[in-house]
Design a protein around this motif. Structure first.
Motif, PDB file in Angstrom:
ATOM      1  N   LEU A   1       0.962  -1.273   0.072  1.00 16.27           N
ATOM      2  CA  LEU A   1       0.055  -0.001  -0.094  1.00 16.27           C
ATOM      3  C   LEU A   1       0.767   1.326  -0.057  1.00 16.27           C
ATOM      4  O   LEU A   1       0.648   1.927  -0.786  1.00 16.27           O
ATOM      5  N   LEU A   2       1.946   1.474   0.763  1.00 15.94           N
ATOM      6  CA  LEU A   2       2.438   2.699   1.227  1.00 15.94           C
ATOM      7  C   LEU A   2       3.653   2.725  -0.213  1.00 15.94           C
ATOM      8  O   LEU A   2       3.501   3.993  -0.675  1.00 15.94           O
ATOM      9  N   PRO A   3       4.122   1.693  -0.770  1.00 14.32           N
ATOM     10  CA  PRO A   3       4.971   1.938  -1.891  1.00 14.32           C
ATOM     11  C   PRO A   3       4.058   2.323  -3.129  1.00 14.32           C
ATOM     12  O   PRO A   3       4.299   3.108  -4.092  1.00 14.32           O
ATOM     13  N   ALA A   4       2.660   1.694  -3.197  1.00 15.57           N
ATOM     14  CA  ALA A   4       1.741   2.132  -4.251  1.00 15.57           C
ATOM     15  C   ALA A   4       1.612   3.614  -4.094  1.00 15.57           C
ATOM     16  O   ALA A   4       1.513   4.427  -5.282  1.00 15.57           O
ATOM     17  N   LEU A   5       1.156   4.170  -3.092  1.00 14.21           N
ATOM     18  CA  LEU A   5       0.909   5.607  -2.593  1.00 14.21           C
ATOM     19  C   LEU A   5       2.137   6.522  -2.966  1.00 14.21           C
ATOM     20  O   LEU A   5       2.097   7.639  -3.572  1.00 14.21           O
ATOM     21  N   TYR A   6       3.406   5.842  -2.585  1.00 12.27           N
ATOM     22  CA  TYR A   6       4.499   6.548  -2.911  1.00 12.27           C
ATOM     23  C   TYR A   6       4.641   6.858  -4.570  1.00 12.27           C
ATOM     24  O   TYR A   6       5.002   8.018  -5.058  1.00 12.27           O
ATOM     25  N   LEU A   7       4.383   5.603  -5.129  1.00 15.84           N
ATOM     26  CA  LEU A   7       4.605   5.861  -6.500  1.00 15.84           C
ATOM     27  C   LEU A   7       3.607   6.595  -7.315  1.00 15.84           C
ATOM     28  O   LEU A   7       3.660   7.381  -8.170  1.00 15.84           O
ATOM     29  N   ARG A   8       2.233   6.489  -6.982  1.00 14.07           N
ATOM     30  CA  ARG A   8       1.121   7.838  -7.318  1.00 14.07           C
ATOM     31  C   ARG A   8       1.665   8.951  -6.974  1.00 14.07           C
ATOM     32  O   ARG A   8       1.520   9.981  -7.874  1.00 14.07           O
ATOM     33  N   ASP A   9       2.121   9.309  -5.942  1.00 13.77           N
ATOM     34  CA  ASP A   9       2.775  10.820  -5.503  1.00 13.77           C
ATOM     35  C   ASP A   9       4.041  10.986  -6.502  1.00 13.77           C
ATOM     36  O   ASP A   9       3.890  12.223  -7.005  1.00 13.77           O
ATOM     37  N   ARG A  10       4.951  10.021  -6.703  1.00 11.87           N
ATOM     38  CA  ARG A  10       5.838  10.139  -7.639  1.00 11.87           C
ATOM     39  C   ARG A  10       5.514  10.755  -9.088  1.00 11.87           C
ATOM     40  O   ARG A  10       6.175  11.712  -9.633  1.00 11.87           O
ATOM     41  N   ASP A  11       4.522  10.109  -9.430  1.00 13.34           N
ATOM     42  CA  ASP A  11       3.920  10.204 -10.836  1.00 13.34           C
ATOM     43  C   ASP A  11       2.784  11.584 -10.660  1.00 13.34           C
ATOM     44  O   ASP A  11       2.191  11.704 -11.843  1.00 13.34           O
ATOM     45  N   GLY A  12       2.907  12.530  -9.738  1.00 15.83           N
ATOM     46  CA  GLY A  12       2.123  13.407  -9.620  1.00 15.83           C
ATOM     47  C   GLY A  12       0.691  13.343  -9.553  1.00 15.83           C
ATOM     48  O   GLY A  12      -0.376  14.198  -9.844  1.00 15.83           O
ATOM     49  N   GLN A  13       0.123  12.372  -8.944  1.00 11.06           N
ATOM     50  CA  GLN A  13      -1.344  11.852  -9.091  1.00 11.06           C
ATOM     51  C   GLN A  13      -1.844  11.977  -7.853  1.00 11.06           C
ATOM     52  O   GLN A  13      -3.022  11.676  -7.519  1.00 11.06           O
ATOM     53  N   LEU A  14      -1.080  12.519  -6.721  1.00 15.08           N
ATOM     54  CA  LEU A  14      -1.747  12.979  -5.491  1.00 15.08           C
ATOM     55  C   LEU A  14      -1.512  14.595  -5.107  1.00 15.08           C
ATOM     56  O   LEU A  14      -0.471  15.017  -5.301  1.00 15.08           O
ATOM     57  N   PRO A  15      -2.839  15.094  -4.914  1.00 15.01           N
ATOM     58  CA  PRO A  15      -2.774  16.782  -4.688  1.00 15.01           C
ATOM     59  C   PRO A  15      -2.142  16.786  -3.568  1.00 15.01           C
ATOM     60  O   PRO A  15      -1.839  16.098  -2.635  1.00 15.01           O
ATOM     61  N   ALA A  16      -1.436  18.256  -3.390  1.00 13.84           N
ATOM     62  CA  ALA A  16      -0.687  18.723  -2.076  1.00 13.84           C
ATOM     63  C   ALA A  16      -1.398  18.471  -0.931  1.00 13.84           C
ATOM     64  O   ALA A  16      -0.808  18.120   0.150  1.00 13.84           O
ATOM     65  N   GLU A  17      -2.874  18.577  -1.015  1.00 18.32           N
ATOM     66  CA  GLU A  17      -3.599  18.310   0.475  1.00 18.32           C
ATOM     67  C   GLU A  17      -3.702  17.188   0.867  1.00 18.32           C
ATOM     68  O   GLU A  17      -4.257  16.728   1.924  1.00 18.32           O
ATOM     69  N   THR A  18      -3.390  15.918   0.000  1.00 17.96           N
ATOM     70  CA  THR A  18      -3.871  14.774   0.481  1.00 17.96           C
ATOM     71  C   THR A  18      -2.752  14.144   1.502  1.00 17.96           C
ATOM     72  O   THR A  18      -1.461  14.504   1.503  1.00 17.96           O
ATOM     73  N   ARG A  19      -3.485  13.439   2.567  1.00 16.03           N
ATOM     74  CA  ARG A  19      -2.575  12.874   3.692  1.00 16.03           C
ATOM     75  C   ARG A  19      -2.871  11.458   3.780  1.00 16.03           C
ATOM     76  O   ARG A  19      -3.869  10.920   3.179  1.00 16.03           O
ATOM     77  N   VAL A  20      -1.760  10.896   4.105  1.00 18.92           N
ATOM     78  CA  VAL A  20      -1.853   9.219   4.337  1.00 18.92           C
ATOM     79  C   VAL A  20      -1.838   9.105   6.049  1.00 18.92           C
ATOM     80  O   VAL A  20      -0.686   9.796   6.435  1.00 18.92           O
ATOM     81  N   ILE A  21      -2.767   8.553   6.496  1.00 23.46           N
ATOM     82  CA  ILE A  21      -2.757   8.244   8.010  1.00 23.46           C
ATOM     83  C   ILE A  21      -2.847   6.905   8.309  1.00 23.46           C
ATOM     84  O   ILE A  21      -3.536   6.103   7.962  1.00 23.46           O
ATOM     85  N   GLY A  22      -1.341   6.597   9.019  1.00 22.80           N
ATOM     86  CA  GLY A  22      -1.382   5.213   9.369  1.00 22.80           C
ATOM     87  C   GLY A  22      -2.001   5.066  10.728  1.00 22.80           C
ATOM     88  O   GLY A  22      -1.974   5.966  11.547  1.00 22.80           O
ATOM     89  N   ALA A  23      -2.608   3.951  11.003  1.00 23.96           N
ATOM     90  CA  ALA A  23      -3.387   3.500  12.246  1.00 23.96           C
ATOM     91  C   ALA A  23      -3.002   2.319  12.451  1.00 23.96           C
ATOM     92  O   ALA A  23      -3.175   1.196  11.838  1.00 23.96           O
ATOM     93  N   SER A  24      -2.508   2.070  13.731  1.00 20.53           N
ATOM     94  CA  SER A  24      -2.212   0.639  14.288  1.00 20.53           C
ATOM     95  C   SER A  24      -1.838   0.786  15.541  1.00 20.53           C
ATOM     96  O   SER A  24      -2.059   1.578  16.305  1.00 20.53           O
ATOM     97  N   ARG A  25      -1.800  -0.584  16.161  1.00 20.70           N
ATOM     98  CA  ARG A  25      -1.526  -0.578  17.657  1.00 20.70           C
ATOM     99  C   ARG A  25      -0.025  -0.302  18.108  1.00 20.70           C
ATOM    100  O   ARG A  25       0.229  -0.254  19.174  1.00 20.70           O
ATOM    101  N   ALA A  26       0.844  -0.237  17.008  1.00 25.27           N
ATOM    102  CA  ALA A  26       2.067   0.089  17.488  1.00 25.27           C
ATOM    103  C   ALA A  26       2.409   1.280  18.317  1.00 25.27           C
ATOM    104  O   ALA A  26       1.789   2.263  17.986  1.00 25.27           O
ATOM    105  N   GLY A  27       3.254   1.430  19.247  1.00 27.61           N
ATOM    106  CA  GLY A  27       3.295   2.535  20.071  1.00 27.61           C
ATOM    107  C   GLY A  27       4.250   3.572  19.508  1.00 27.61           C
ATOM    108  O   GLY A  27       5.392   4.113  19.997  1.00 27.61           O
ATOM    109  N   LEU A  28       3.897   4.121  18.235  1.00 28.18           N
ATOM    110  CA  LEU A  28       4.638   5.055  17.492  1.00 28.18           C
ATOM    111  C   LEU A  28       4.133   6.639  17.571  1.00 28.18           C
ATOM    112  O   LEU A  28       2.922   6.527  17.928  1.00 28.18           O
TER     113      LEU A  28
END
Length: 97
Positions: free
Chosen positions: A26-53
């Motif tokens: 998922l994250l590599p695919a979103l990175y590649l979309r960003d690289r190809d100019g397909q994500l607007p500047a306002e787009t956010r990616v929010i990771g959610a999990s139980r890891a204490g980060l």
């Protein structure tokens, strides 16, 4: 094959954001979309999990995973920094009310 189109600005919430599916696919695919100019500047990616980060820890983790799962000829520092700056992280536990 038809070309991919730019999406409207939005928030992508990646449940299991530190898991195998997220970091390998998922994250590599979103990175590649960003690289190809397909994500607007306002787009956010929010990771959610139980890891204490926190957000900075999540960005560090994703930086390392992108280096593992995106070929070196597709990684560039400007795009990587732009993509990492889109990332936010929320630690959640569905069993904790």
């Amino acid at each position: 094959m038809s070309p991919a189109t730019t999406v409207e600005p939005c928030d992508f919430v990646v449940f299991g954001g530190t898991g195998d599916l997220a970091v390998r696919k998922l994250l590599p695919a979103l990175y590649l979309r960003d690289r190809d100019g397909q994500l607007p500047a306002e787009t956010r990616v929010i990771g959610a999990s139980r890891a204490g980060l926190d957000t900075d820890g999540y960005r560090d983790k994703v930086r390392g995973e992108l280096a593992r799962f995106v070929s070196s000829d597709q990684l560039d520092s400007d795009t990587c920094e732009r993509f990492l700056n889109r990332l936010e992280y929320v630690s959640v536990d569905a069993a904790d009310p």
